[in-house]
Write an enzyme that holds these catalytic residues in place. Structure first.
Site, PDB file in Angstrom:
ATOM      1  N   SER A  66       0.711  -1.052   0.038  1.00 41.67           N
ATOM      2  CA  SER A  66       0.031   0.002   0.082  1.00 41.67           C
ATOM      3  C   SER A  66       0.890   1.244   0.061  1.00 41.67           C
ATOM      4  CB  SER A  66      -0.743  -0.060   1.082  1.00 41.67           C
ATOM      5  OG  SER A  66      -1.350  -0.991   1.536  1.00 41.67           O
ATOM      6  N   HIS A 106      -2.579  -3.380  -6.417  1.00 45.31           N
ATOM      7  CA  HIS A 106      -2.899  -3.000  -4.747  1.00 45.31           C
ATOM      8  C   HIS A 106      -4.397  -3.232  -4.975  1.00 45.31           C
ATOM      9  CE1 HIS A 106      -3.619   0.495  -1.812  1.00 45.31           C
ATOM     10  NE2 HIS A 106      -3.449  -0.667  -1.382  1.00 45.31           N
ATOM     11  N   ASN A 132      -4.342   6.355  -1.513  1.00 47.42           N
ATOM     12  CA  ASN A 132      -3.974   6.817  -0.342  1.00 47.42           C
ATOM     13  C   ASN A 132      -3.225   7.799  -0.051  1.00 47.42           C
ATOM     14  OD1 ASN A 132      -4.906   4.598   1.305  1.00 47.42           O
ATOM     15  ND2 ASN A 132      -3.165   3.239   0.937  1.00 47.42           N
ATOM     16  N   GLU A 186      -5.573  -0.835  -7.748  1.00 42.69           N
ATOM     17  CA  GLU A 186      -4.740   0.010  -8.598  1.00 42.69           C
ATOM     18  C   GLU A 186      -3.318  -1.029  -9.084  1.00 42.69           C
ATOM     19  OE1 GLU A 186      -4.437   4.328  -5.948  1.00 42.69           O
ATOM     20  OE2 GLU A 186      -3.898   2.454  -4.918  1.00 42.69           O
TER      21      GLU A 186
END
Ligand code: 3H9
Length: 638
Positions: A393, A414, A464, A426
């Site tokens: 991540s 991801h 994120n 992702e």
């Protein structure tokens, strides 16, 4: 017999030309004596994919779709729909206007308009209940759920499922019906409604639809079909359709629809074919790895899962079997499907057992040392042409790639937890990822039923990064005067299922704390930094699992905690900040603004290819309400 084949690629949408052509075909059949009936079918995989969404918002040419459907229904000669594939929205409405419907076994039928923020506008809400009953029709139209051919037959939506040549069956049916008065769907009575069943279904649907207007309107239109005539119902349906079509929610959802198609078009991948993947290795069978394994097994891949010890491997297998059991219990999977999946699963504690896989996805603890070591070992264990994917991540996948002799065959995949449920992946393009490896990452994610979005390398990738900006601004708001519960309430009334602080508590506060500690040494001392979350962690308030975080959880119920309020007040006092009341509007606009500003940074740095990719990430991975279109879309509209 006149067989009309709608051939309007890519999805046979009911665009102006198509409507004119079909209208003319019905006219022609009416006047030509030698024609005793009409069969309508579609070329390719779709019957009719619905109204042409690209025409929405533009002046419409006649005949409009409702006029066409009425024209078909009014035909004196039998019109039979031979539903060869997807009959969606306006496509199903055309079929409902026909006098008889035969479906191929692969056909899919549905009214997905609510997913575009609208209700059916060509009779769907009035004709479907006449065939399927009010409850079933309302459930379909209010959720957009598609049904297969067999279910459609059981519900009375189609008259038969063809087991042989579809068009030949439809021609035979039309011949049979010729010379008899046509059975017009609009002329049928609406079957009696089970009010209690309707209310139960409606409550469920409306809970899921929170904040969206279209599902409630679809329920209302279909429920009232039972109490009024067709003509009155159609007028109301049309007016509602037009009002919703021009609404902000519909504009946002149309943006999302086209964003999903655009995301598949990735710079540099034109004409690049993905590599063949049949066997996937997964390293780490914890929560994330098991979820990925389920998705891979569901998609038909062979899966080899590797753990550090035989005991952990056996536990991983148990966890996967347990998840499959849950799907059996909920009716999503049958016992035979469970067995088939388990037969394709091997677990092991030996890296060497990955020697034959085409792609390995590592899903171990997010620690750079652990992952670098693992990548070195994987590099030595798998075929030289196998792809290595990391599910990290926050770590830099370029560092992992550099630890191998095949950096061009390293990519990020991801996933979001739970990986068998969450739609977003992702796909991270590392500095050296080869185009066909990136294309393979996209193709595998797509086959897993996911929505892949490409991201470049930056700490936290697209999602994120934006989430961190959101977190930072939420913490500024705390210092400035808002409380967690006020910020959460503002975002929940905007449309998020949960506000930011409830989410932090749900996912746990430790990982972000560890990151902040890592970054402490390099943090610009002039940068505004909010210490409140650190104080919470120091007090062991790690979130919901710990029973305490931004809130307290006595008996598992989220409750405002005075201790947290005191911590926030102390932090403000320490910085001599005089708190001021902050209205919900300001909370929403500051948080959206922070997300959009971070999105602009990602675009400027080419981490995201387009603004709409960012919207998809936030909608599908972070609970941003789809009917607001995502942070970048929303920013363009305020
Ligand atoms: C409606 O019907 C309103 C009526 O009730 C009332 C009217 C008065 N229009 O998804 P794909 C394009 S509302 C225009 O990758 P698949 C799509 O953008 C409509 N374009 O294919 C893409 O273009 P590009 C209700 C459309 O094989 C290309 O087709 N109908 C439309 O994976 C391929 O799309 C729906 O909501 C459209 N309606 O899946 C159905 N549909 O290549 C929406 C697709 O340039 N469509 N395109 O990027 C779908 O669910 C899927 O496209 C379908 C095919 C299942 C049909």
């Amino acid at each position: 017999m006149l067989v009309v084949t709608v051939d309007n690629p890519p999805v046979n949408a009911a665009s102006a030309d198509m409507r004119q052509g079909l209208f003319a075909a019905i006219d022609h059949a009416a006047t030509a004596d030698e024609i005793i009936g009409v069969v309508i079918t579609g070329a390719g995989k779709t019957f009719v994919g619905g109204a042409d969404i690209r025409e929405f918002g533009k002046p419409m040419a006649e005949p409009l779709l409702p006029q066409l459907v009425n024209h078909i229904e009014a035909s004196e000669k039998p019109v039979v729909a031979a539903i060869n594939g997807a009959a969606l929205g306006g496509g199903l409405e055309i079929a409902l206007g026909c006098h008889h419907r035969i479906a191929a076994p692969v056909a899919k039928l549905g009214l997905p308009e609510v997913k575009l923020g609208i209700v059916p506008g060509a009779g769907g809400t009035q004709r479907l209940p006449r065939l399927a009953g009010v409850v079933a029709a309302a459930e379909m139209a209010a959720t957009g759920r598609m049904v297969g051919a067999e279910e459609a037959r059981a519900l009375g939506i189609v008259d038969a499922v063809a087991d042989g040549d579809l068009v030949a069956s439809a021609v035979a049916a039309a011949r049979d019906l010729a010379g008899r008065p046509p059975r017009r769907t609009g002329g049928l009575p609406v079957p009696a409604v089970d009010g209690e069943a309707f209310d139960r279904m409606a409550t469920k649907v409306l809970t899921c639809a929170r904040g969206q207007d279209a599902p409630g309107e679809a329920l209302r239109l279909i429920r009232s079909a039972a109490d009024r005539g067709l003509a009155e119902g159609l007028v109301d349906e049309r007016a509602t359709f037009i009002r919703l079509r021009d609404s902000e929610q519909a504009k946002a959802l149309r943006h999302v629809f086209f964003a999903e198609r655009a995301a598949a078009k990735v710079d540099g991948l034109e004409g690049i074919e993905p590599l063949w993947v049949a066997h996937i290795g997964i390293v780490g069978l914890g929560l994330m790895g098991s979820g990925i394994a389920i998705a891979a097994l569901d998609a038909g891949y062979a899966v080899t899962g590797v753990e550090t010890t035989a005991e952990a491997a056996a536990k991983g297998r148990e966890r996967i079997a347990g998840l499959l059991d849950r799907n059996v219990a909920s009716g999503r999977l049958d016992a035979a499907g469970r067995e088939k999946r388990l037969a394709r699963l091997t677990v092991s504690d030996r890296m060497e057992d990955l020697a034959e896989v085409d792609l390995v996805i590592e899903a171990v603890f997010d620690d750079l040392k652990v992952k670098t070591e693992l990548f070195k070992r994987l590099d030595a264990s798998v075929r030289p042409d196998a792809i290595l994917a990391t599910n990290t991540s926050y770590l830099d996948p370029d560092v992992l790639a550099a630890a191998t002799l095949r950096p061009e065959r390293v990519v990020g995949l991801h996933f979001f937890s739970p990986a068998n449920i969450m739609r977003l992946v992702e796909v991270v393009r590392c500095a050296k990822t080869a185009p066909d490896v990136l294309a393979t990452g996209l193709a595998v994610a797509k086959r897993l039923g996911k929505l892949p979005v490409v991201s470049g390398v930056t700490e936290g990738f697209i999602g994120n990064s934006i989430f961190s900006a959101y977190r930072r601004e939420a913490e500024f708001l705390l210092e400035d005067g808002a409380l967690p519960q006020e910020i959460d309430a503002a975002m929940e009334s905007y449309g998020f299922a949960m506000g930011p602080f409830a989410v932090f508590d749900l996912t746990g506060l430790e990982i972000a704390w560890a990151r902040r500690k890592r970054q402490a040494a390099t943090r610009d001392p002039n940068e505004r930094y909010v210490e409140i979350a650190d104080r919470l962690c120091e007090a062991g308030r790690f979130g919901q699992k710990a029973g305490r975080g931004w809130y307290a959880y006595p008996d598992g119920k989220r409750t405002v905690d005075r201790e947290v309020t005191a911590l926030i007040e102390a932090a403000r006092a320490k910085k001599a900040i005089v708190p001021r009341p902050i209205e919900a509007d300001e909370i929403v606009s500051r948080l959206l603004g922070a997300m959009a500003a971070e999105g602009d940074r990602l675009l400027a740095n080419r981490i995201a290819q387009r603004a709409s990719d960012i919207d998809l990430v936030m909608i599908n991975g972070y609970g941003f309400p789809a009917h607001k279109g995502g942070p970048m879309f929303a920013a363009g509209r305020t």
